[in-house]
Design a protein around this motif. Structure first.
Motif, mmCIF file in Angstrom:
data_model
loop_
_atom_site.group_PDB
_atom_site.id
_atom_site.type_symbol
_atom_site.label_atom_id
_atom_site.label_comp_id
_atom_site.label_asym_id
_atom_site.label_seq_id
_atom_site.Cartn_x
_atom_site.Cartn_y
_atom_site.Cartn_z
ATOM 1 N N UNK A 16 -55.006 -26.680 58.512
ATOM 2 C CA UNK A 16 -55.681 -27.504 59.514
ATOM 3 C C UNK A 16 -54.681 -28.408 60.226
ATOM 4 N N UNK A 17 -53.751 -28.988 59.466
ATOM 5 C CA UNK A 17 -52.730 -29.852 60.075
ATOM 6 C C UNK A 17 -51.896 -29.059 61.078
ATOM 7 N N UNK A 18 -51.579 -27.832 60.732
ATOM 8 C CA UNK A 18 -50.798 -26.987 61.636
ATOM 9 C C UNK A 18 -51.574 -26.699 62.923
ATOM 10 N N UNK A 19 -52.876 -26.500 62.811
ATOM 11 C CA UNK A 19 -53.692 -26.188 63.983
ATOM 12 C C UNK A 19 -53.859 -27.383 64.924
ATOM 13 N N UNK A 20 -53.566 -28.576 64.430
ATOM 14 C CA UNK A 20 -53.651 -29.752 65.304
ATOM 15 C C UNK A 20 -52.610 -29.673 66.406
ATOM 16 N N UNK A 29 -63.590 -19.642 58.625
ATOM 17 C CA UNK A 29 -64.368 -20.830 59.000
ATOM 18 C C UNK A 29 -63.455 -21.907 59.564
ATOM 19 N N UNK A 30 -62.292 -22.084 58.960
ATOM 20 C CA UNK A 30 -61.337 -23.066 59.472
ATOM 21 C C UNK A 30 -60.944 -22.725 60.895
ATOM 22 N N UNK A 31 -60.715 -21.455 61.146
ATOM 23 C CA UNK A 31 -60.382 -21.003 62.500
ATOM 24 C C UNK A 31 -61.528 -21.320 63.470
ATOM 25 N N UNK A 32 -62.755 -21.066 63.040
ATOM 26 C CA UNK A 32 -63.915 -21.321 63.895
ATOM 27 C C UNK A 32 -64.032 -22.808 64.230
ATOM 28 N N UNK A 33 -63.841 -23.668 63.215
ATOM 29 C CA UNK A 33 -64.011 -25.104 63.433
ATOM 30 C C UNK A 33 -62.872 -25.714 64.234
ATOM 31 N N UNK A 59 -63.945 -29.958 57.008
ATOM 32 C CA UNK A 59 -64.210 -28.713 56.286
ATOM 33 C C UNK A 59 -63.061 -28.394 55.321
ATOM 34 N N UNK A 60 -61.826 -28.504 55.806
ATOM 35 C CA UNK A 60 -60.662 -28.192 54.974
ATOM 36 C C UNK A 60 -60.562 -29.148 53.785
ATOM 37 N N UNK A 61 -60.842 -30.425 54.003
ATOM 38 C CA UNK A 61 -60.758 -31.412 52.937
ATOM 39 C C UNK A 61 -61.818 -31.161 51.874
ATOM 40 N N UNK A 88 -65.144 -20.030 46.400
ATOM 41 C CA UNK A 88 -63.684 -19.905 46.440
ATOM 42 C C UNK A 88 -63.213 -18.714 47.274
ATOM 43 N N UNK A 89 -64.041 -18.209 48.156
ATOM 44 C CA UNK A 89 -63.708 -17.045 48.975
ATOM 45 C C UNK A 89 -62.659 -17.440 50.019
ATOM 46 N N UNK A 90 -61.430 -17.021 49.792
ATOM 47 C CA UNK A 90 -60.309 -17.466 50.626
ATOM 48 C C UNK A 90 -60.437 -17.040 52.086
ATOM 49 N N UNK A 91 -60.708 -15.776 52.323
ATOM 50 C CA UNK A 91 -60.774 -15.298 53.706
ATOM 51 C C UNK A 91 -61.942 -15.925 54.448
ATOM 52 N N UNK A 92 -63.042 -16.113 53.769
ATOM 53 C CA UNK A 92 -64.181 -16.778 54.404
ATOM 54 C C UNK A 92 -63.830 -18.189 54.825
ATOM 55 N N UNK A 93 -63.148 -18.904 53.951
ATOM 56 C CA UNK A 93 -62.738 -20.273 54.282
ATOM 57 C C UNK A 93 -61.714 -20.270 55.425
ATOM 58 N N UNK A 94 -60.799 -19.317 55.413
ATOM 59 C CA UNK A 94 -59.792 -19.238 56.476
ATOM 60 C C UNK A 94 -60.456 -18.961 57.826
#
Length: 165
Positions: free
Chosen positions: A60-64, A24-28, A42-44, A16-22
């Motif tokens: 993720x939707x915003x990054x599209x 990773x989302x940026x990387x992907x 990844x986000x789903x 549940x590490x929020x910053x790590x997930x954020x």
């Protein structure tokens, strides 16, 4: 070590590490190193693990961006929004991520023309300290709730002052 392995290890150690997930989302994100499909997957998966990560599919939707028409109306984004809203009204109202998650919820609600649903979202806690101007002026604290003004205030980018460097 490949990033996928690093990401898998992060999820295994701190699911549940929020910053790590954020990060990773940026990387992907296609813009940087990945593909939209990898980012969305990844986000789903992260959002399915916990309601506290339900804002990730909205990010993720915003990054599209312009690559997809109406990304906040996708089934993935709508499912994430339906998980995020009750979480924000309950447990999520007491988290340090409230402002961030509330902003993503409001953005998705607006994109889906679900305007009436943003009223019950909890308002932010105590006045925030803004780096360039100090405390929020007393006059601003006494204004009646206004979602548009609150969202603009909560997500304002305040430029840093040049500190003589």
């Amino acid at each position: 070590m490949r990033f996928g392995q690093v990401c898998d290890e992060l999820v295994a150690r701190a699911p549940l590490h929020r910053m790590g997930h954020a990060q990773a989302l940026q990387y992907w994100c296609k813009k940087w190193s990945g593909l939209h499909e990898l980012m969305r997957d990844f986000a789903t998966r992260a959002a399915a693990a916990s309601p506290s990560l339900a804002a990730l599919p909205l990010r993720a939707a915003h990054k599209l961006g312009d690559d997809e028409r109406h990304p906040f109306r996708s089934p993935t984004a709508l499912a994430a929004l339906d998980v995020l809203l009750p979480w924000l009204a309950g447990v999520g109202a007491d988290t340090r991520w409230l402002r961030n998650d509330r902003g993503w919820a409001i953005l998705a609600l607006t994109a889906n023309e679900r305007y009436a649903e943003d009223r019950p979202l909890p308002r932010s806690g105590p006045p925030r300290r803004w780096p360039a101007v100090g405390d929020v002026p007393q006059a601003c604290r006494n204004l009646p709730p206004d979602p548009d003004r609150d969202m603009q205030r909560d997500h304002a980018v305040i430029p840093r002052r040049d500190r003589g460097r």
